[in-house]
Design a protein around this motif. Structure first.
Motif, PDB file in Angstrom:
ATOM      1  N   GLY A   1       0.792  -1.224   0.000  1.00 51.07           N
ATOM      2  CA  GLY A   1       0.000   0.000   0.000  1.00 51.07           C
ATOM      3  C   GLY A   1       0.821   1.268   0.000  1.00 51.07           C
ATOM      4  O   GLY A   1       0.281   2.367   0.147  1.00 51.07           O
ATOM      5  N   ARG A   2       2.118   1.160  -0.197  1.00 46.36           N
ATOM      6  CA  ARG A   2       2.969   2.342  -0.279  1.00 46.36           C
ATOM      7  C   ARG A   2       4.106   2.070  -1.254  1.00 46.36           C
ATOM      8  O   ARG A   2       4.456   0.919  -1.528  1.00 46.36           O
ATOM      9  N   GLN A   3       4.681   3.143  -1.781  1.00 44.34           N
ATOM     10  CA  GLN A   3       5.825   3.014  -2.667  1.00 44.34           C
ATOM     11  C   GLN A   3       7.116   2.837  -1.861  1.00 44.34           C
ATOM     12  O   GLN A   3       7.210   3.331  -0.728  1.00 44.34           O
ATOM     13  N   PRO A   4       8.107   2.148  -2.426  1.00 44.84           N
ATOM     14  CA  PRO A   4       9.444   2.219  -1.821  1.00 44.84           C
ATOM     15  C   PRO A   4       9.876   3.687  -1.774  1.00 44.84           C
ATOM     16  O   PRO A   4       9.520   4.473  -2.662  1.00 44.84           O
ATOM     17  N   GLY A   5      10.616   4.062  -0.745  1.00 41.78           N
ATOM     18  CA  GLY A   5      10.971   5.473  -0.565  1.00 41.78           C
ATOM     19  C   GLY A   5      12.469   5.696  -0.485  1.00 41.78           C
ATOM     20  O   GLY A   5      13.172   4.974   0.228  1.00 41.78           O
ATOM     21  N   LEU A   6      12.946   6.705  -1.207  1.00 35.51           N
ATOM     22  CA  LEU A   6      14.364   7.053  -1.219  1.00 35.51           C
ATOM     23  C   LEU A   6      14.537   8.499  -0.800  1.00 35.51           C
ATOM     24  O   LEU A   6      13.968   9.410  -1.407  1.00 35.51           O
ATOM     25  N   ALA A   7      15.323   8.732   0.247  1.00 32.17           N
ATOM     26  CA  ALA A   7      15.669  10.080   0.683  1.00 32.17           C
ATOM     27  C   ALA A   7      17.082  10.403   0.209  1.00 32.17           C
ATOM     28  O   ALA A   7      18.014   9.628   0.440  1.00 32.17           O
ATOM     29  N   VAL A   8      17.217  11.535  -0.468  1.00 29.53           N
ATOM     30  CA  VAL A   8      18.526  11.990  -0.935  1.00 29.53           C
ATOM     31  C   VAL A   8      18.839  13.316  -0.254  1.00 29.53           C
ATOM     32  O   VAL A   8      18.038  14.252  -0.308  1.00 29.53           O
ATOM     33  N   VAL A   9      19.994  13.381   0.382  1.00 32.61           N
ATOM     34  CA  VAL A   9      20.401  14.565   1.138  1.00 32.61           C
ATOM     35  C   VAL A   9      21.584  15.219   0.429  1.00 32.61           C
ATOM     36  O   VAL A   9      22.609  14.573   0.184  1.00 32.61           O
ATOM     37  N   LEU A  10      21.426  16.491   0.104  1.00 36.38           N
ATOM     38  CA  LEU A  10      22.499  17.258  -0.519  1.00 36.38           C
ATOM     39  C   LEU A  10      22.783  18.482   0.332  1.00 36.38           C
ATOM     40  O   LEU A  10      21.884  19.267   0.618  1.00 36.38           O
ATOM     41  N   VAL A  11      24.041  18.641   0.742  1.00 42.18           N
ATOM     42  CA  VAL A  11      24.451  19.810   1.508  1.00 42.18           C
ATOM     43  C   VAL A  11      25.278  20.711   0.591  1.00 42.18           C
ATOM     44  O   VAL A  11      26.313  20.301   0.061  1.00 42.18           O
ATOM     45  N   GLY A  12      24.807  21.938   0.367  1.00 38.86           N
ATOM     46  CA  GLY A  12      25.529  22.865  -0.487  1.00 38.86           C
ATOM     47  C   GLY A  12      24.933  22.935  -1.876  1.00 38.86           C
ATOM     48  O   GLY A  12      23.895  22.333  -2.172  1.00 38.86           O
ATOM     49  N   SER A  13      25.609  23.668  -2.754  1.00 39.94           N
ATOM     50  CA  SER A  13      25.057  23.956  -4.079  1.00 39.94           C
ATOM     51  C   SER A  13      26.021  23.605  -5.191  1.00 39.94           C
ATOM     52  O   SER A  13      26.070  24.291  -6.214  1.00 39.94           O
ATOM     53  N   ASP A  14      26.806  22.542  -5.010  1.00 39.87           N
ATOM     54  CA  ASP A  14      27.708  22.113  -6.061  1.00 39.87           C
ATOM     55  C   ASP A  14      26.903  21.767  -7.314  1.00 39.87           C
ATOM     56  O   ASP A  14      25.996  20.930  -7.260  1.00 39.87           O
ATOM     57  N   PRO A  15      27.184  22.401  -8.467  1.00 40.22           N
ATOM     58  CA  PRO A  15      26.362  22.201  -9.669  1.00 40.22           C
ATOM     59  C   PRO A  15      26.306  20.746 -10.126  1.00 40.22           C
ATOM     60  O   PRO A  15      25.231  20.246 -10.478  1.00 40.22           O
ATOM     61  N   ALA A  16      27.447  20.044 -10.118  1.00 43.04           N
ATOM     62  CA  ALA A  16      27.460  18.654 -10.563  1.00 43.04           C
ATOM     63  C   ALA A  16      26.611  17.782  -9.645  1.00 43.04           C
ATOM     64  O   ALA A  16      25.862  16.904 -10.109  1.00 43.04           O
ATOM     65  N   SER A  17      26.706  18.016  -8.334  1.00 41.18           N
ATOM     66  CA  SER A  17      25.910  17.247  -7.388  1.00 41.18           C
ATOM     67  C   SER A  17      24.420  17.531  -7.563  1.00 41.18           C
ATOM     68  O   SER A  17      23.583  16.628  -7.465  1.00 41.18           O
ATOM     69  N   GLN A  18      24.065  18.781  -7.840  1.00 33.45           N
ATOM     70  CA  GLN A  18      22.670  19.129  -8.050  1.00 33.45           C
ATOM     71  C   GLN A  18      22.101  18.401  -9.265  1.00 33.45           C
ATOM     72  O   GLN A  18      20.983  17.883  -9.225  1.00 33.45           O
ATOM     73  N   VAL A  19      22.879  18.344 -10.338  1.00 33.15           N
ATOM     74  CA  VAL A  19      22.435  17.623 -11.533  1.00 33.15           C
ATOM     75  C   VAL A  19      22.249  16.144 -11.221  1.00 33.15           C
ATOM     76  O   VAL A  19      21.251  15.519 -11.624  1.00 33.15           O
ATOM     77  N   TYR A  20      23.188  15.582 -10.492  1.00 33.37           N
ATOM     78  CA  TYR A  20      23.130  14.163 -10.150  1.00 33.37           C
ATOM     79  C   TYR A  20      21.904  13.867  -9.288  1.00 33.37           C
ATOM     80  O   TYR A  20      21.200  12.873  -9.512  1.00 33.37           O
ATOM     81  N   VAL A  21      21.619  14.726  -8.326  1.00 33.93           N
ATOM     82  CA  VAL A  21      20.462  14.530  -7.462  1.00 33.93           C
ATOM     83  C   VAL A  21      19.168  14.613  -8.271  1.00 33.93           C
ATOM     84  O   VAL A  21      18.249  13.802  -8.096  1.00 33.93           O
ATOM     85  N   ARG A  22      19.082  15.577  -9.174  1.00 34.32           N
ATOM     86  CA  ARG A  22      17.878  15.689 -10.013  1.00 34.32           C
ATOM     87  C   ARG A  22      17.687  14.442 -10.875  1.00 34.32           C
ATOM     88  O   ARG A  22      16.561  13.966 -11.061  1.00 34.32           O
ATOM     89  N   THR A  23      18.781  13.907 -11.374  1.00 29.36           N
ATOM     90  CA  THR A  23      18.695  12.682 -12.173  1.00 29.36           C
ATOM     91  C   THR A  23      18.167  11.529 -11.341  1.00 29.36           C
ATOM     92  O   THR A  23      17.297  10.757 -11.786  1.00 29.36           O
ATOM     93  N   LYS A  24      18.657  11.405 -10.131  1.00 30.52           N
ATOM     94  CA  LYS A  24      18.193  10.334  -9.249  1.00 30.52           C
ATOM     95  C   LYS A  24      16.711  10.467  -8.932  1.00 30.52           C
ATOM     96  O   LYS A  24      15.964   9.484  -8.956  1.00 30.52           O
TER      97      LYS A  24
END
Length: 289
Positions: free
Chosen positions: A31-54
């Motif tokens: 009755g629920r979806q699997p859940g993934l929490a992604v934590v990003l600290v800061g505004s590194d552009p490459a990390s932001q792109v990677y998080v959006r992709t995930k």
């Protein structure tokens, strides 16, 4: 005969389709979806792109995503408090903290704070120990992606000579352990190794994860070997145009190897697909408990 181009992008798409089927079954059962929490600290552009992709790919396969985008000034205590709350959240099956972390925050303390059952990156000491003992629970995503590609291409890896170039905790060490668990004969070479080219030329399987463009050339590659290039490096040509390249001289590998992964389109897509697979695995394990 030119090497076979090992298409990690296509394999990752197939893997995501399998995860989508599993996630739909999990949702129908619980009755629920699997859940993934992604934590990003800061505004590194490459990390932001990677998080959006995930996040995008998680949604596409039916995994609920819980992004936590924190200011670069976030302190260690605040980050640890967030992880504690995610550990106790029954809707969260997987927790991923995007690395690297800003100065002043202990990476070791943060990774150790994550519930090992929700450690979908496979970096918690408990999961590292399980992998070392041949009883993995969560396997780091990039090495897992490499192993799946190798098994798909070569089948049984028993007895093959494998050389891993690089000894990082994220790729090199777990990759060597996975290959050892698959009954390969494994050698790890690194910056202090002697006769690196000679060691690499003995490899039936050559996995390179250093972060130095063009490190591996023709002199390192055994004819017919399977070469997996984990490196992702941005370089500029003579005209000032930037492009992504790996750690392996791709043209040289094409002439010598039996199979080689391109950059981009090789290992990168597999890393995210394996993250989604690990999240589904964690959800099922938590549900069974």
């Amino acid at each position: 005969m030119p090497a076979v181009r090992i298409d990690g992008k296509a394999f990752a798409e197939q893997l995501r389709e399998e995860v989508a089927v599993g996630a739909a079954g999990f949702t129908a059962e619980t009755g629920r979806q699997p859940g993934l929490a992604v934590v990003l600290v800061g505004s590194d552009p490459a990390s932001q792109v990677y998080v959006r992709t995930k996040m995008r790919q998680a949604a596409e396969v039916g995994i609920a995503s819980f992004p936590h985008l924190l200011d670069v000034g976030t302190g260690e205590a605040e980050l640890l408090a967030l992880i504690d709350s995610l550990n106790r959240d029954d809707n969260v099956d997987g927790i991923l903290v995007q690395l690297p972390l800003p100065a002043g925050i202990s990476e070791a303390a943060v990774l150790e704070a994550i519930d090992p059952g929700k450690d979908v990156d496979g970096f918690h000491p408990y999961n590292v120990g399980r992998l070392s003992g041949g009883k993995p629970v969560m396997v780091p995503c990039t090495p897992l992606g490499c192993l799946l590609l190798l098994q798909d291409r070569l089948g049984d890896l028993s007895g093959l000579k494998a050389v891993v170039v690089g000894r990082s905790n994220i790729v090199g060490k777990p990759m060597a352990q996975l290959l050892l668990n698959a009954s390969c004969t494994v050698t790890t070479v690194h910056s202090r190794s002697r006769n690196m080219a000679e060691e690499c030329r003995q490899a039936d399987i050559l996995v390179v994860a250093v972060g130095r463009p063009g490190l591996i050339g023709a002199e390192h590659i055994k004819p017919g070997a399977t070469v997996l290039d984990v490196g992702i490096n941005r370089v500029e040509d003579a005209q000032g145009q930037s492009r992504l390249v790996g750690d392996v001289d791709y043209a040289a590998a094409l002439d010598l190897a039996g199979g080689v992964t391109p950059v981009p389109g090789g290992i990168g897509p597999m890393t995210v697909a394996c993250l989604l697979r690990n999240t589904l695995t964690a959800a099922k394990q938590r549900s069974n408990k």
